[in-house]
Write a protein that holds these residues in place. Structure first.
Motif, PDB file in Angstrom:
ATOM      1  N   MET A 110       0.850  -1.194   0.000  1.00 42.01           N
ATOM      2  CA  MET A 110       0.000   0.000   0.000  1.00 42.01           C
ATOM      3  C   MET A 110       0.885   1.245   0.000  1.00 42.01           C
ATOM      4  O   MET A 110       1.866   1.315   0.745  1.00 42.01           O
ATOM      5  N   ARG A 111       0.516   2.225  -0.840  1.00 46.97           N
ATOM      6  CA  ARG A 111       1.302   3.446  -0.908  1.00 46.97           C
ATOM      7  C   ARG A 111       0.785   4.487   0.090  1.00 46.97           C
ATOM      8  O   ARG A 111      -0.413   4.585   0.345  1.00 46.97           O
ATOM      9  N   SER A 112       1.704   5.256   0.616  1.00 53.69           N
ATOM     10  CA  SER A 112       1.340   6.294   1.571  1.00 53.69           C
ATOM     11  C   SER A 112       0.541   7.395   0.876  1.00 53.69           C
ATOM     12  O   SER A 112       0.966   7.896  -0.177  1.00 53.69           O
ATOM     13  N   PRO A 113      -0.600   7.781   1.440  1.00 46.74           N
ATOM     14  CA  PRO A 113      -1.350   8.895   0.854  1.00 46.74           C
ATOM     15  C   PRO A 113      -0.638  10.230   1.056  1.00 46.74           C
ATOM     16  O   PRO A 113      -1.021  11.234   0.458  1.00 46.74           O
ATOM     17  N   ILE A 114       0.404  10.210   1.869  1.00 46.08           N
ATOM     18  CA  ILE A 114       1.154  11.449   2.148  1.00 46.08           C
ATOM     19  C   ILE A 114       2.336  11.593   1.199  1.00 46.08           C
ATOM     20  O   ILE A 114       2.529  12.645   0.581  1.00 46.08           O
ATOM     21  N   THR A 115       3.144  10.527   1.059  1.00 43.79           N
ATOM     22  CA  THR A 115       4.368  10.615   0.257  1.00 43.79           C
ATOM     23  C   THR A 115       4.274   9.857  -1.064  1.00 43.79           C
ATOM     24  O   THR A 115       5.101  10.072  -1.954  1.00 43.79           O
ATOM     25  N   GLY A 116       3.323   8.951  -1.181  1.00 39.25           N
ATOM     26  CA  GLY A 116       3.209   8.136  -2.381  1.00 39.25           C
ATOM     27  C   GLY A 116       4.148   6.949  -2.398  1.00 39.25           C
ATOM     28  O   GLY A 116       4.133   6.153  -3.342  1.00 39.25           O
ATOM     29  N   LYS A 117       4.966   6.779  -1.359  1.00 44.09           N
ATOM     30  CA  LYS A 117       5.901   5.656  -1.284  1.00 44.09           C
ATOM     31  C   LYS A 117       5.209   4.416  -0.717  1.00 44.09           C
ATOM     32  O   LYS A 117       4.233   4.524   0.022  1.00 44.09           O
ATOM     33  N   GLU A 118       5.758   3.233  -1.065  1.00 41.99           N
ATOM     34  CA  GLU A 118       5.262   1.994  -0.469  1.00 41.99           C
ATOM     35  C   GLU A 118       5.506   2.021   1.041  1.00 41.99           C
ATOM     36  O   GLU A 118       6.580   2.422   1.498  1.00 41.99           O
ATOM     37  N   MET A 119       4.508   1.597   1.787  1.00 48.49           N
ATOM     38  CA  MET A 119       4.625   1.606   3.247  1.00 48.49           C
ATOM     39  C   MET A 119       4.962   0.221   3.782  1.00 48.49           C
ATOM     40  O   MET A 119       4.700  -0.800   3.148  1.00 48.49           O
ATOM     41  N   LYS A 120       5.515   0.193   4.967  1.00 44.85           N
ATOM     42  CA  LYS A 120       5.911  -1.043   5.636  1.00 44.85           C
ATOM     43  C   LYS A 120       4.718  -1.608   6.409  1.00 44.85           C
ATOM     44  O   LYS A 120       4.023  -0.873   7.116  1.00 44.85           O
ATOM     45  N   LEU A 121       4.474  -2.926   6.272  1.00 44.16           N
ATOM     46  CA  LEU A 121       3.436  -3.578   7.069  1.00 44.16           C
ATOM     47  C   LEU A 121       4.017  -3.912   8.438  1.00 44.16           C
ATOM     48  O   LEU A 121       5.054  -4.585   8.545  1.00 44.16           O
ATOM     49  N   VAL A 122       3.360  -3.448   9.474  1.00 48.16           N
ATOM     50  CA  VAL A 122       3.819  -3.655  10.847  1.00 48.16           C
ATOM     51  C   VAL A 122       2.799  -4.493  11.602  1.00 48.16           C
ATOM     52  O   VAL A 122       1.589  -4.311  11.441  1.00 48.16           O
ATOM     53  N   LYS A 123       3.294  -5.414  12.424  1.00 43.30           N
ATOM     54  CA  LYS A 123       2.438  -6.212  13.301  1.00 43.30           C
ATOM     55  C   LYS A 123       2.972  -6.076  14.717  1.00 43.30           C
ATOM     56  O   LYS A 123       4.133  -6.410  14.967  1.00 43.30           O
ATOM     57  N   GLU A 124       2.138  -5.559  15.615  1.00 42.77           N
ATOM     58  CA  GLU A 124       2.602  -5.399  16.988  1.00 42.77           C
ATOM     59  C   GLU A 124       1.492  -5.761  17.972  1.00 42.77           C
ATOM     60  O   GLU A 124       0.309  -5.548  17.708  1.00 42.77           O
ATOM     61  N   VAL A 125       1.907  -6.313  19.091  1.00 39.07           N
ATOM     62  CA  VAL A 125       0.948  -6.708  20.120  1.00 39.07           C
ATOM     63  C   VAL A 125       0.462  -5.475  20.856  1.00 39.07           C
ATOM     64  O   VAL A 125       1.267  -4.661  21.337  1.00 39.07           O
ATOM     65  N   THR A 126      -0.839  -5.325  20.930  1.00 35.39           N
ATOM     66  CA  THR A 126      -1.450  -4.214  21.661  1.00 35.39           C
ATOM     67  C   THR A 126      -2.834  -4.650  22.121  1.00 35.39           C
ATOM     68  O   THR A 126      -3.187  -5.824  22.001  1.00 35.39           O
ATOM     69  N   THR A 127      -3.608  -3.731  22.659  1.00 38.15           N
ATOM     70  CA  THR A 127      -4.978  -4.057  23.059  1.00 38.15           C
ATOM     71  C   THR A 127      -5.955  -3.173  22.290  1.00 38.15           C
ATOM     72  O   THR A 127      -5.643  -2.030  21.950  1.00 38.15           O
ATOM     73  N   LEU A 128      -7.126  -3.741  22.019  1.00 39.55           N
ATOM     74  CA  LEU A 128      -8.196  -2.999  21.377  1.00 39.55           C
ATOM     75  C   LEU A 128      -9.453  -3.100  22.234  1.00 39.55           C
ATOM     76  O   LEU A 128      -9.722  -4.151  22.825  1.00 39.55           O
ATOM     77  N   PRO A 129     -10.241  -2.026  22.298  1.00 37.65           N
ATOM     78  CA  PRO A 129     -11.456  -2.060  23.115  1.00 37.65           C
ATOM     79  C   PRO A 129     -12.639  -2.669  22.362  1.00 37.65           C
ATOM     80  O   PRO A 129     -12.759  -2.528  21.144  1.00 37.65           O
ATOM     81  N   PHE A 130     -13.498  -3.349  23.102  1.00 32.30           N
ATOM     82  CA  PHE A 130     -14.755  -3.846  22.543  1.00 32.30           C
ATOM     83  C   PHE A 130     -15.732  -4.043  23.692  1.00 32.30           C
ATOM     84  O   PHE A 130     -15.445  -4.758  24.649  1.00 32.30           O
ATOM     85  N   ARG A 131     -16.860  -3.369  23.601  1.00 31.56           N
ATOM     86  CA  ARG A 131     -17.911  -3.458  24.612  1.00 31.56           C
ATOM     87  C   ARG A 131     -17.362  -3.275  26.029  1.00 31.56           C
ATOM     88  O   ARG A 131     -17.565  -4.098  26.916  1.00 31.56           O
ATOM     89  N   LYS A 132     -16.609  -2.214  26.188  1.00 32.04           N
ATOM     90  CA  LYS A 132     -16.074  -1.786  27.480  1.00 32.04           C
ATOM     91  C   LYS A 132     -15.023  -2.726  28.051  1.00 32.04           C
ATOM     92  O   LYS A 132     -14.736  -2.706  29.247  1.00 32.04           O
ATOM     93  N   GLU A 133     -14.424  -3.553  27.199  1.00 32.83           N
ATOM     94  CA  GLU A 133     -13.331  -4.423  27.616  1.00 32.83           C
ATOM     95  C   GLU A 133     -12.156  -4.240  26.678  1.00 32.83           C
ATOM     96  O   GLU A 133     -12.303  -3.688  25.586  1.00 32.83           O
ATOM     97  N   GLU A 134     -10.989  -4.716  27.116  1.00 31.88           N
ATOM     98  CA  GLU A 134      -9.786  -4.654  26.300  1.00 31.88           C
ATOM     99  C   GLU A 134      -9.345  -6.074  25.950  1.00 31.88           C
ATOM    100  O   GLU A 134      -9.342  -6.960  26.818  1.00 31.88           O
ATOM    101  N   PHE A 135      -8.950  -6.263  24.682  1.00 29.13           N
ATOM    102  CA  PHE A 135      -8.506  -7.577  24.236  1.00 29.13           C
ATOM    103  C   PHE A 135      -7.150  -7.442  23.549  1.00 29.13           C
ATOM    104  O   PHE A 135      -6.944  -6.537  22.738  1.00 29.13           O
ATOM    105  N   GLU A 136      -6.251  -8.360  23.883  1.00 29.93           N
ATOM    106  CA  GLU A 136      -4.911  -8.325  23.298  1.00 29.93           C
ATOM    107  C   GLU A 136      -4.947  -8.899  21.890  1.00 29.93           C
ATOM    108  O   GLU A 136      -5.473  -9.990  21.661  1.00 29.93           O
TER     109      GLU A 136
END
Length: 336
Positions: free
Chosen positions: A1-27
């Motif tokens: 996918m190209r950056s909408p800012i620079t037009g360059k190909e972007m790096k795909l990153v995968k990192e562990v984090t948490t996301l909220p859903f129905r007032k809870e957090e899931f890793e």
């Protein structure tokens, strides 16, 4: 996918984090594209789907909410339309159909749907809804449920018990790739490989592993629902000997002993099944094709060696653990 800012190909990153859903957090293993010049993060529909699917998987498992394919199969076994079963359960007209396509039910609605998997509970719900159903509908639905109940107490009951002994779990979870195991689907994966790639047992074990874990890496769900264990020869379906014997007993596969010039023997697995393309989604077919293209020219030893480089194997081999899809699929390297 190209950056909408620079037009360059972007790096795909995968990192562990948490996301909220129905007032809870899931890793989750959060996926995003990084514009390295601006440090902005971007996602697309595909990455959004992988991220939210991880959350939904864990929420369903935690609260006992059935997965979309389970919701659909429960309705279909009673031969009831989505709108009619919504009436019986007291849902909005389109709710059940939406649940089948992935919308998350409330905990109470999810458990209600799961409860009618038992024919006697379905009968109770039909009887309680008799004031909004015609007498003919009540009669047909109850008779269908009674026939299913009788069937489950006969030979089918022991068949399901044997399947449970092989797969050793009741509900989809992180070790099944959030899928219910399906003998027919497994036999069709073998049929898909048949003729395209030589399938000695040790090699087939790895092909199944890579198919399921690659599918999970791309979608958040496995293909077959098989659990995998780390053993010295790489990741394999847990209780794979029982699995193949069952498939052979059901005449889904042949197991042929082959002798080699060096005096060793190998067990070649051949499919007895006609390939049914409609069994698979387009994404599943793409994954299976990728597996064939990657491994068809490799020996069993080469495939085993590749699997030994996977974190899924190295992190679990010491204790021969069952391998978590959620923890290890996103680190998969084999077909990249």
């Amino acid at each position: 996918m190209r950056s909408p800012i620079t037009g360059k190909e972007m790096k795909l990153v995968k990192e562990v984090t948490t996301l909220p859903f129905r007032k809870e957090e899931f890793e989750v293993v959060y996926h995003y594209y990084l514009c390295e010049d601006s440090k902005e993060q971007f996602t697309d529909d595909e990455l959004d789907a992988i991220n939210i699917t991880q959350v939904h998987n864990q929420y369903r498992e935690k609260y006992g909410i059935p997965f979309p394919e389970e919701i659909k199969s429960i309705r279909e076994k009673y031969n009831v339309s989505a709108s009619k079963i919504a009436e019986i359960l007291g849902f909005g007209t389109n709710n059940y159909r939406l649940y089948e396509t992935g919308e998350m039910p409330s905990v109470s609605n999810g458990r209600l749907i799961l409860s009618i998997n038992q024919p006697e509970e379905f009968i109770r719900q039909v009887e309680a809804s008799s004031h909004i159903l015609s007498p003919k509908e009540v009669s047909i639905f109850i008779e269908t449920a009674k026939q299913l109940e009788a069937k489950e107490k006969s030979g089918d009951y022991w068949e399901k018990l044997f399947e449970k002994q092989i797969f050793q779990f009741d509900k989809p979870n992180e070790y099944s790739g959030y899928k219910k195991p399906d003998f027919q689907k497994i036999s069709q994966v073998i049929a898909y490989f048949n003729g395209n790639i030589e399938m000695f047992k040790t090699k087939l074990n790895k092909l199944l592993f890579y198919a399921d874990f690659t599918m999970y890496q791309r979608t958040g769900h496995s293909i077959t629902g098989i659990r995998y264990r780390a053993i010295p020869f790489g990741p394999v379906p847990a209780d794979y000997e029982k699995l193949y014997l069952k498939l052979q007993d059901d005449q889904k596969i042949n197991i042929v002993e082959i002798g080699f010039d060096n005096g060793n023997y190998g067990e070649l697995i051949e499919s007895n099944q006609k390939l049914e393309q409609e069994t698979f989604s387009e994404k599943e077919k793409t994954v299976l094709d990728d597996i064939i293209n990657k491994f068809k020219g490799l020996t069993t030893k080469q495939v085993v060696d590749i699997s030994h480089k996977e974190l899924a194997w190295t992190a679990n081999i010491d204790e021969r653990k069952i391998i978590s899809y959620q923890k290890y699929a996103f680190a998969l390297q084999g077909i990249n």
